[in-house]
Every structure is written in C-alpha cells, then in structure tokens.
Design an enzyme around this catalytic site. Structure first.
Site: not given
Length: 256
Positions: A16, A18, A192
């Site tokens: 991922d 961000d 996240d």
C-alpha cells in the site's frame, strides 16, 4: 500479532502507499516520500525479479509522480486501474458519478475542512481536517447511492469513497498472482487501512504474509508499527536479498 519474517527471494511483494510507505498528511498532496524510498523500491523490484507492485487507492499516474522515475506494476483506485509488469494498463469503465460529485461538492461548500477528490472511477470525500463531520459525510454519501447497486461506499482513514461495487485490492492482488513474474511466488502484502483487509484476505489463504501497519484490529497475522518501521523492514529485506548467499538464487529482472 507477530513481527513479519524476513523476505525470501521467492516473495511477491505488494505494498500500500499512504500510511504504509509514506506517513499520512492533512491532504493527499501534502505527503512526503522519503528520499531513499524510491531507490529502495527499485532495488527490491530487481532483487525479486520484478515481483513488486504498489496497491493503492490513488490513481496510478499520481503514484508514478510521487515515485518517479520508477514505473512499478501497480493497482490504482483499489483495483479499478491495474498496470502489469509489462506496462500494460487495464482500467474499468468509469460509472456515472455526477450526482455523487455534486453532493460531495455541496457538502464541502457548506462545511469547512472537507476535501473532494475526483478520481477516474470514484469520488473521495476527505474529512481529516474536520473529523467531527464523520457521521455527516457517511450519511450524505450513503444516501446519494442508496438506489445505485453498481456503486458502493468504502470507509478508509478519514475518507469516504464511492467506487464501483465489487472491486477492491484483493481482486487486484489475485490478478497479479496469475501473471508473471508474480505467479508461483509467496504473496506478501503490507497495508494500514480497512481498505487493505480485502488484500489480507487474499494473501493469507495462499500461504502468504499479511502485515498490518499501525494500530487497530486486523485479520493480518503480522504487524509493523509505522511507515518508518516498514522502511526499516524493507531495508533489512533488501540487504538480506542482496547478500552473496542469496544472489545466485534470486531471479533478476532484466532492464530494457
């Protein structure tokens, strides 16, 4: 949850962006890419024979801008866009989003601190600067699509996003795993946000490694505390993969 194990030469690495490779910022454009990150990702791509992809909610052209001069395999908009290791782009047809965009813009006009992001096939309403408006944003976006089954509302970190139904990061990772150079490898995915859980659900049943970055509940069996911890884990992985005892066993990607 456990600290993730070392990365092996037969891994297919999915990351991922961000909140995983870079720290979150007040606005999408305000993020900072650590100077060493681009070189590190390039090294890992080569050491893994090209089997490294960024899987993000951002558009692929935006990822390319932040990671220039790299042009990695990537999935953008949670899988709406996908660029394979040969550079071939696949993109879902954009749905009709005028009503959604108008509603989001009206909400941002009335409430200070909201940011509307128009993507190729999605509308994102960011409320990081106005967290007290979470319920207002959720209700407004849900109401505008209640009669549109082709669309779904996704909740991420301080963002509500209307996107095509049934498309998510897990679908994108599964597609990569059917193609060279990812096929036959052990998938590893670090993310996240709640939007990454679909990816974890694809990786772990395949015998792969799912890594939750930061706090919060997750089905992932491994965890790293922050993007800084991700960076340090990737540096250690790069150094181990580049060690003399690994070099002969590591498939290398030929640069054109």
């Amino acid at each position: 949850m456990q600290t993730p194990p070392r990365l092996t030469p037969d891994a297919a690495l999915f990351l991922d962006f961000d909140g995983t490779l870079v720290e979150l910022a007040e606005t999408p454009e305000a993020i900072h890419v650590p100077p060493a990150m681009v070189g590190l990702l390039g090294d890992l791509r080569d050491l893994l024979g090209g089997a490294l992809a960024v899987v993000s909610g951002r558009q692929i052209d935006v990822l390319d801008r932040f990671l220039a001069p790299l042009r990695l395999p990537a999935a953008g908009e949670h899988g709406v866009q996908r660029r394979d290791a040969e550079g071939r782009m696949q993109e879902q047809r954009a749905p009709e989003l005028t009503r959604v965009l108008d509603a989001a813009n009206e909400l941002a006009r009335v409430h200070e601190g909201l940011l509307v992001e128009r993507k190729h096939a999605a509308i994102a309403l960011h409320y990081r600067l106005a967290p007290q408006l979470e319920a207002v944003c959720r209700d407004a976006m849900a109401r505008i699509i209640f009669d549109q089954p082709q669309l779904e509302l996704m909740h991420g970190k301080f963002v509500f996003e209307v996107k095509p139904a049934g498309i998510h990061k897990g679908v994108a990772i599964a597609a990569f795993m059917e193609e060279a150079p990812f096929a036959g490898r052990t998938p590893v995915f670090a993310g996240d946000d709640t939007t990454d859980e679909n990816g974890f659900a694809v990786v772990q049943p395949r015998g792969g490694i799912a890594i939750k970055v930061g706090s919060g509940p997750s089905q992932a069996l491994h965890r790293l505390d922050s993007p800084r911890a991700v960076f340090e884990w990737l540096v250690a992985a790069r150094d181990l993969l580049a060690a003399p005892n690994n070099k002969n066993d590591t498939p290398r990607r030929t640069e054109e």
